[in-house]
Design a protein around this motif. Sequence first.
Motif, PDB file in Angstrom:
ATOM      1  N   VAL A   1      24.549 -18.424 -22.822  1.00  0.00           N
ATOM      2  CA  VAL A   1      24.508 -18.024 -21.346  1.00  0.00           C
ATOM      3  C   VAL A   1      23.086 -18.568 -20.611  1.00  0.00           C
ATOM      4  O   VAL A   1      23.094 -18.783 -19.534  1.00  0.00           O
ATOM      5  N   CYS A   2      22.203 -18.732 -21.670  1.00  0.00           N
ATOM      6  CA  CYS A   2      20.927 -19.062 -21.241  1.00  0.00           C
ATOM      7  C   CYS A   2      20.674 -20.317 -20.737  1.00  0.00           C
ATOM      8  O   CYS A   2      20.912 -21.400 -21.477  1.00  0.00           O
ATOM      9  N   PRO A   3      20.158 -20.622 -19.597  1.00  0.00           N
ATOM     10  CA  PRO A   3      20.168 -21.970 -19.032  1.00  0.00           C
ATOM     11  C   PRO A   3      19.173 -23.091 -19.493  1.00  0.00           C
ATOM     12  O   PRO A   3      19.048 -24.181 -19.417  1.00  0.00           O
ATOM     13  N   VAL A   4      17.929 -22.272 -20.236  1.00  0.00           N
ATOM     14  CA  VAL A   4      16.690 -22.909 -20.575  1.00  0.00           C
ATOM     15  C   VAL A   4      16.554 -22.731 -22.046  1.00  0.00           C
ATOM     16  O   VAL A   4      15.341 -23.111 -22.609  1.00  0.00           O
TER      17      VAL A   4
ATOM     18  N   MET B   1      13.243 -14.739 -29.027  1.00  0.00           N
ATOM     19  CA  MET B   1      12.806 -15.278 -27.728  1.00  0.00           C
ATOM     20  C   MET B   1      11.813 -15.763 -27.546  1.00  0.00           C
ATOM     21  O   MET B   1      10.684 -15.666 -28.034  1.00  0.00           O
ATOM     22  N   VAL B   2      11.840 -16.986 -26.644  1.00  0.00           N
ATOM     23  CA  VAL B   2      11.046 -17.844 -26.390  1.00  0.00           C
ATOM     24  C   VAL B   2      10.405 -17.623 -25.201  1.00  0.00           C
ATOM     25  O   VAL B   2      10.954 -18.103 -24.139  1.00  0.00           O
ATOM     26  N   TYR B   3       9.438 -16.761 -25.005  1.00  0.00           N
ATOM     27  CA  TYR B   3       8.700 -16.197 -23.805  1.00  0.00           C
ATOM     28  C   TYR B   3       8.473 -17.149 -22.703  1.00  0.00           C
ATOM     29  O   TYR B   3       8.668 -17.254 -21.605  1.00  0.00           O
ATOM     30  N   ASN B   4       7.878 -18.300 -23.104  1.00  0.00           N
ATOM     31  CA  ASN B   4       7.425 -19.135 -22.238  1.00  0.00           C
ATOM     32  C   ASN B   4       8.477 -20.288 -21.651  1.00  0.00           C
ATOM     33  O   ASN B   4       8.064 -20.963 -20.760  1.00  0.00           O
ATOM     34  N   ARG B   5       9.664 -19.861 -22.191  1.00  0.00           N
ATOM     35  CA  ARG B   5      10.988 -20.791 -21.529  1.00  0.00           C
ATOM     36  C   ARG B   5      11.691 -19.824 -20.526  1.00  0.00           C
ATOM     37  O   ARG B   5      12.232 -20.595 -19.708  1.00  0.00           O
ATOM     38  N   CYS B   6      11.364 -18.551 -20.681  1.00  0.00           N
ATOM     39  CA  CYS B   6      12.348 -17.705 -19.994  1.00  0.00           C
ATOM     40  C   CYS B   6      11.866 -17.874 -18.095  1.00  0.00           C
ATOM     41  O   CYS B   6      10.564 -17.708 -18.019  1.00  0.00           O
ATOM     42  N   VAL B   7      12.825 -18.185 -17.607  1.00  0.00           N
ATOM     43  CA  VAL B   7      12.641 -17.908 -15.916  1.00  0.00           C
ATOM     44  C   VAL B   7      13.327 -17.002 -15.414  1.00  0.00           C
ATOM     45  O   VAL B   7      13.201 -16.754 -14.341  1.00  0.00           O
ATOM     46  N   GLY B   8      13.864 -15.848 -16.339  1.00  0.00           N
ATOM     47  CA  GLY B   8      14.077 -14.641 -15.600  1.00  0.00           C
ATOM     48  C   GLY B   8      15.530 -14.655 -15.215  1.00  0.00           C
ATOM     49  O   GLY B   8      15.733 -13.845 -13.960  1.00  0.00           O
ATOM     50  N   THR B   9      16.594 -15.488 -15.381  1.00  0.00           N
ATOM     51  CA  THR B   9      17.901 -15.409 -14.590  1.00  0.00           C
ATOM     52  C   THR B   9      18.648 -14.125 -15.179  1.00  0.00           C
ATOM     53  O   THR B   9      19.486 -13.661 -14.424  1.00  0.00           O
ATOM     54  N   ARG B  10      18.126 -13.466 -16.027  1.00  0.00           N
ATOM     55  CA  ARG B  10      18.728 -12.059 -16.611  1.00  0.00           C
ATOM     56  C   ARG B  10      20.339 -12.378 -17.177  1.00  0.00           C
ATOM     57  O   ARG B  10      20.976 -11.617 -17.161  1.00  0.00           O
ATOM     58  N   TYR B  11      20.558 -13.796 -17.115  1.00  0.00           N
ATOM     59  CA  TYR B  11      22.102 -13.808 -17.592  1.00  0.00           C
ATOM     60  C   TYR B  11      22.314 -13.378 -19.248  1.00  0.00           C
ATOM     61  O   TYR B  11      23.551 -12.981 -19.401  1.00  0.00           O
ATOM     62  N   CYS B  12      21.256 -13.378 -19.822  1.00  0.00           N
ATOM     63  CA  CYS B  12      21.251 -13.036 -21.380  1.00  0.00           C
ATOM     64  C   CYS B  12      21.723 -11.475 -21.282  1.00  0.00           C
ATOM     65  O   CYS B  12      22.835 -10.995 -22.134  1.00  0.00           O
TER      66      CYS B  12
ATOM     67  N   VAL C   1      20.691  -4.185 -24.701  1.00  0.00           N
ATOM     68  CA  VAL C   1      19.457  -3.903 -25.410  1.00  0.00           C
ATOM     69  C   VAL C   1      18.328  -4.947 -24.960  1.00  0.00           C
ATOM     70  O   VAL C   1      17.304  -4.650 -25.633  1.00  0.00           O
ATOM     71  N   ARG C   2      18.513  -5.479 -23.911  1.00  0.00           N
ATOM     72  CA  ARG C   2      17.341  -6.697 -23.676  1.00  0.00           C
ATOM     73  C   ARG C   2      16.628  -5.838 -22.296  1.00  0.00           C
ATOM     74  O   ARG C   2      17.504  -5.212 -21.538  1.00  0.00           O
ATOM     75  N   ARG C   3      15.584  -6.047 -22.239  1.00  0.00           N
ATOM     76  CA  ARG C   3      14.581  -5.486 -21.121  1.00  0.00           C
ATOM     77  C   ARG C   3      13.874  -6.719 -20.307  1.00  0.00           C
ATOM     78  O   ARG C   3      13.560  -7.750 -20.887  1.00  0.00           O
ATOM     79  N   PHE C   4      14.026  -6.482 -19.017  1.00  0.00           N
ATOM     80  CA  PHE C   4      13.388  -7.545 -18.096  1.00  0.00           C
ATOM     81  C   PHE C   4      12.074  -6.816 -17.527  1.00  0.00           C
ATOM     82  O   PHE C   4      12.099  -5.901 -16.878  1.00  0.00           O
ATOM     83  N   ASN C   5      11.102  -7.617 -17.349  1.00  0.00           N
ATOM     84  CA  ASN C   5       9.894  -7.110 -16.527  1.00  0.00           C
ATOM     85  C   ASN C   5      10.020  -7.474 -15.183  1.00  0.00           C
ATOM     86  O   ASN C   5       9.805  -8.458 -14.733  1.00  0.00           O
TER      87      ASN C   5
ATOM     88  N   ARG D   1       5.074 -10.666 -15.969  1.00  0.00           N
ATOM     89  CA  ARG D   1       6.266 -10.398 -15.119  1.00  0.00           C
ATOM     90  C   ARG D   1       7.263 -11.410 -15.144  1.00  0.00           C
ATOM     91  O   ARG D   1       6.856 -12.645 -15.389  1.00  0.00           O
ATOM     92  N   GLY D   2       8.434 -11.152 -15.165  1.00  0.00           N
ATOM     93  CA  GLY D   2       9.439 -12.302 -15.190  1.00  0.00           C
ATOM     94  C   GLY D   2      10.495 -12.619 -16.254  1.00  0.00           C
ATOM     95  O   GLY D   2      10.837 -13.568 -16.168  1.00  0.00           O
ATOM     96  N   VAL D   3       9.855 -12.153 -17.648  1.00  0.00           N
ATOM     97  CA  VAL D   3      10.579 -12.504 -18.805  1.00  0.00           C
ATOM     98  C   VAL D   3      11.538 -11.420 -19.175  1.00  0.00           C
ATOM     99  O   VAL D   3      11.225 -10.213 -19.010  1.00  0.00           O
ATOM    100  N   MET D   4      12.389 -11.814 -20.318  1.00  0.00           N
ATOM    101  CA  MET D   4      13.235 -10.744 -20.739  1.00  0.00           C
ATOM    102  C   MET D   4      12.659 -10.587 -22.316  1.00  0.00           C
ATOM    103  O   MET D   4      12.162 -11.660 -22.937  1.00  0.00           O
ATOM    104  N   GLU D   5      12.698  -9.427 -22.733  1.00  0.00           N
ATOM    105  CA  GLU D   5      12.121  -9.150 -24.037  1.00  0.00           C
ATOM    106  C   GLU D   5      13.165  -8.196 -24.851  1.00  0.00           C
ATOM    107  O   GLU D   5      13.932  -7.476 -23.945  1.00  0.00           O
ATOM    108  N   LYS D   6      12.899  -7.943 -26.183  1.00  0.00           N
ATOM    109  CA  LYS D   6      13.886  -7.278 -26.763  1.00  0.00           C
ATOM    110  C   LYS D   6      13.175  -6.995 -28.325  1.00  0.00           C
ATOM    111  O   LYS D   6      12.259  -7.887 -28.494  1.00  0.00           O
TER     112      LYS D   6
END
Length: 999
Positions: free
Chosen positions: A840-843, A856-867, A875-879, A904-909
Amino acid sequence: MSDMSDTPRLDMERLRRSLAGRTGTSYWRSLEELAGTPEFREFLHREFPAGAAEWDDPAGRRQFLKIMGASLALAGLAGCTRQPAEAIVPYVRQPEEVVPGKPLYYATALTLGGHATGVLVESHLGRPTKIEGNPEHPASLGATDALTQAAVLNLYDPDRAQTVTRLGEIQPYGEFLAALKPAMDAQRLKGGAGLRVLTGNVTSPTVARLMRALLAEMPQARWHQYEPAGLDSARAGARLALGRDVTVRHDLSRADVILALDADFLTTGPGSIPAARAFAARRRPGAHGDQMNRLYAAESTPTNTGGMADHRLPLAASKVEALAREVARALGLSQVAAGAGLDEAQRRWAGIVARDLAAHRGASLVVAGDGQPPAVHALAHALNRTLGNVGRTVVLSDPVEPEPVLHAQSLGELVADMQAGAVDALLILGGNPVYTAPADVDFAGAMAKVALRVHLGHTFDETTALCHWHVPEAHELESWGDARAFDGTASVIQPLIAPLYDGRTTHEILAAAAGRTNASAHELVRETWQGRLGGGDFETAWKRALHDGLIPGTASPPLDVPLRPDWAARLPAPAAEAKGGGLELILAPDPAVHDGRFANNGWLQELPKPLTRLTWENAALMAPATAARLGIASRDEVELELDGRKLLAPAWVLPGHAPDAVTLHLGYGRTRAGRVGNGAGVNAYALRTSSGSWFAAGLTVRPTGRRLTLACTQDHHSMEGRHLVRHADLETYRHEPDFAHHVGHDPKPEMSLFPKAFEYPGHAWGMAIDLAACTGCNACVVACQAENNIPVVGKEQVAGGREMHWIRIDRYFEGGLDNPSLHQQPVMCMHCENAPCEIVCPVGATVHSSEGLNDMVYNRCVGTRYCSNNCPYKVRRFNFFLYQDWNTEPLKLQRNPDVTVRSRGVMEKCTYCVQRINGARIEARKEDRPIRDGEILTACQQSCPTGAIVFGDINDKGSKVAALKADPRNYGILTELNTLPRTTYLASVRNPNPEMEEA
């Protein structure tokens, strides 16, 4: 805060009827989940709480901005999310033997309450960043606890005292020495009659040597020791039963049956790590044939140890002595007077336990808790001697303290001398007695009569505010010292970094008081061991001690100390049953901030407490029946009154708590802790007295009519009826070793969004967690936070469900409200082979590696939170905000350079500590060999006291993780979704006593 009438009340009787009507195994996590309140359902089904893009409460926002300290960010909250620029400055001259990017490890020791724990500290270019246990040290065995893991953050606390001050004005250290010298010269003329030195509990041979030398020079001076969470009861109990001071050690590897008398021995105390390791080794069915141990726990407040018990009895702290007397009499100690206050069911419980102990003479164990009175400890000595346990499961030795004292008595004597005007100079070397002294001991008022007051401490705390001079205390990671472990093993404490703020040690202040103003801590410690190490080759032995982290041959030898012939007659008369309808107040050190010394540590403040899952404060814990009788619900503000002293606190209803009692943890309500700890919780010391250090009768509790906000994580995730945690009794396991697979549903491989199964021909990383061994101690949570640069977010954000921990410890209740069984389950990223988050991750920010890691590729994440929406394990955490503090200089030194610091604005786990995997891969390639099994230890695995977490290559059929995954107890959670999780669990097995089950 709102009026209580705005919130629906829970009907405890309806909840009891609901539980009674259920069939089969039923787990629940909170009273709100059990009741299915609208608030719980709304919170549960909001994947992301309302206001994710803005801050709803302006007052909360202002409070968030005020708390910067060692945790939160000042930058980025106004909407600017750009990551700050980071300059890279190369070495002008490369330090010898230092390779940038390659950490070094040093052996040293850290102390709590004076007792040493051997550790290995990771250092990046001279910066300590991570603490691990020393495998060679008897107090750590390669593991740690949560407090030890968090010690590195204390080093870099920006609120640490940085300068010497006199009455709040900055002064050079030389000025302090100039003021100290005439005061000490005056004391020499009068034999030290007006000099008092106050320390915490001391096991350091160097401090003892210097103190004795000072007392020899000034024989009328006095050395006092005070530890608010000290071992007074154990010491007084040994004197009652044995007539002398001893250290008691427990060998749980040989114990078949254990009785814990209000004792959380698996997670608290100097020897808790080896105790937990040995206990867990006997909980794994098959490891010792069918010879699993059996644990009985009688306790007032639910603990990790009680949660592991096969049979647990909720019992007010004041009634534990009566239970111990009942067990003693059942074992033939007829000279012991019977106690009062037990009902028929409790006496029957004691009789069954006594029979089981008698059936395992020489292989049983009775452990008394630190909060129990001396009589209970004396009874434990007598029971262990009667059962033939001494020399087998119980080892007695000389005290590890050079000068063992009763701390409450020592503090009382000091206060009496100060009030009498007999003290001219007071040196407070560590500790914060103005805050931690009992309420009926007016330490602050008595200290005001002292002409010279000196405080050596890490922060400008409550005691500093009332002293003339304050000297910054060096952290143990930046200073020299020595200390002994619980078994007497000595370690030299060596610094890994130069003192950040020119701090001093207790050794140096004592030397300065004796006139040696230029003596360094290094010089003083070496003097202590000169002639005691290595025979004629001191330098070689000294270097070996520093390298190994311990001094061989220093453990205390066992002693055979018989019971005093009159031990039973010396016991205090049994306490009469309390009358008058009042409640019992129970006090205990907090599982996170301990006695208050860690109140400014953001990691520990935000660490969910093991049973309540509360963060950032303490609460008045009470049983459901007690709360219902008083008309109180969780989050109600209540007024606690004891002997005329009053305190406002939030209430928290805790299933399994002893009835007619209220537990309040120490360590909160600080006023000068620092920007993180100030104002968090309420000060339980305000209700503590010298005579009732750990529990007292006569408490009254009255609701004020107000509701408070508590940051609790227990409802943030729900199993929604699914059997995520699984267990059985030993008899079931014997007949159905694969019982864990009889729960839930089998996956349907054809039902998949993935076209075909992917082959992993090389490494295939996986993890197995043995729930039979996990005590829920939280060490893994803090270890993960330290290793992976995980920020804390503050109370308001946790209350909104935004905590950032990559590991959570789910706690489940099973059974009724009054005495449910407790189960713990660590949950982190499952690293699913069929990962629902990836599709479901669009990027393409969350992708699979060729070795089975869900990266997790942090510099790709745009914070959709679909994942996160699509993750069934949550178990995924969002800034949501810029939680990282980019501006506070000391905090930059703490971070692990091998792990990205997320903005700010990325998912991590959880990443399975991919940085450690790659580090091992590089070393293996350099040596042209495969990666060895066990060479890679994830942070959670390395910290685990019980070895419950195992990581490795599941393609290596000889690996430990592959063996565990082949165990019939192994199962995956939510496997019916065909996620194919790489993290699996081994179901726990309990060993109940059939006689108890039939009673």
